[in-house]
Design an enzyme around this catalytic site. Structure first.
Site, PDB file in Angstrom:
ATOM      1  N   ASP A 123       0.848  -1.191   0.000  1.00  0.00           N
ATOM      2  CA  ASP A 123       0.000   0.000   0.000  1.00  0.00           C
ATOM      3  C   ASP A 123       0.883   1.240   0.000  1.00  0.00           C
ATOM      4  O   ASP A 123       1.705   1.426   0.908  1.00  0.00           O
ATOM      5  CB  ASP A 123      -0.900  -0.033   1.237  1.00  0.00           C
ATOM      6  CG  ASP A 123      -1.953   1.054   1.231  1.00  0.00           C
ATOM      7  OD1 ASP A 123      -1.620   2.203   0.909  1.00  0.00           O
ATOM      8  OD2 ASP A 123      -3.120   0.748   1.560  1.00  0.00           O
ATOM      9  N   GLY A 124       0.710   2.089  -1.002  1.00  0.00           N
ATOM     10  CA  GLY A 124       1.530   3.286  -1.108  1.00  0.00           C
ATOM     11  C   GLY A 124       1.363   4.226   0.073  1.00  0.00           C
ATOM     12  O   GLY A 124       2.325   4.862   0.514  1.00  0.00           O
ATOM     13  N   ASP A 141      -0.139   8.125  -8.729  1.00  0.00           N
ATOM     14  CA  ASP A 141      -1.093   7.774  -9.782  1.00  0.00           C
ATOM     15  C   ASP A 141      -1.674   6.406  -9.441  1.00  0.00           C
ATOM     16  O   ASP A 141      -1.399   5.416 -10.118  1.00  0.00           O
ATOM     17  CB  ASP A 141      -0.397   7.757 -11.144  1.00  0.00           C
ATOM     18  CG  ASP A 141      -1.367   7.521 -12.302  1.00  0.00           C
ATOM     19  OD1 ASP A 141      -2.579   7.677 -12.095  1.00  0.00           O
ATOM     20  OD2 ASP A 141      -0.900   7.164 -13.400  1.00  0.00           O
TER      21      ASP A 141
END
Length: 219
Positions: A123-124, A141
């Protein structure tokens, strides 16, 4: 279309008129590559994201960006562009979907270069919140199969991105809204960056791009 199995949502690749596109089981285009020009930026919003290179010119900031973080790999358009045009840059990518990396390599010509391209699965939002290196450029993005950014479009996430930027750092964010209204997202970025934010108007696809700066001004 080709569907990658075993995913949290389907990863699909299709082609039309010489353009290969990536979808997450819906009509939303998650990335594209013109087969005859695999290193080029096919979609308008990807070109706008790379306007970051005009905001930090080589003449003013030699070697910028030396280190890049991408949140969301997609069809690897940004990765390939920076890999070719900033040959000294190290590219760190965090991607939540287990099949996207394989599809990017197989269908979108993502280079296999472990020295310059490092890919972490996860998970960013979680990764950015953890301690780690400073970046010159962070490109966000990331969307799910319903084109929702979730935690990647919140004040705490943008504030965490700011803490991970160096003195010359820029944040570049792709904002996608079904209502073509990105003002709420820009306001959240501005709150995290004390108003140091610049936004491009939404294009026909519904994408808008925003930049925010740490240290040196955004313009």
């Amino acid at each position: 279309a080709v569907r990658a199995a075993g995913a949290t949502w389907p990863v699909e690749v299709s082609e039309e008129a010489g353009v290969r596109t990536l979808h997450f089981g819906s009509e939303w285009v998650q990335g594209a590559m013109r087969i005859a020009r695999p290193w080029a930026l096919e979609l308008d919003y990807t070109r706008e994201l790379m306007a970051a290179l005009l905001l930090r010119t080589e003449a003013e900031w030699p070697g910028w960006p030396a280190r890049v973080l991408q949140v969301g790999l997609g069809a690897a358009s940004i990765t390939k562009f920076l890999y070719r045009h900033r040959p000294e840059a190290r590219l760190d990518i965090v991607e939540i979907h287990p099949d996207v990396v394989a599809v990017a390599r197989h269908a979108f010509k993502l280079p296999d270069d472990d020295k310059r391209i490092r890919i972490a699965m996860g998970d960013g939002a979680d990764l950015v919140l953890r301690p780690g290196p400073a970046y010159d450029l962070i490109v966000v993005d990331g969307f799910d199969d319903q084109a929702r950014a979730g935690a990647l479009d919140t004040v705490p996430f943008y504030a965490a991105c700011r803490t991970r930027l160096g003195e010359r750092g820029l944040l570049a964010v792709n904002l996608l809204s079904r209502r073509r209204d990105y003002r709420g997202s820009v306001a959240r970025i501005g709150e995290a960056f004390d108003g140091r934010v610049l936004a491009f108007p939404s294009c026909d696809s519904g994408n808008a791009v925003a930049f925010a700066a740490e240290g040196a001004p955004v313009v």
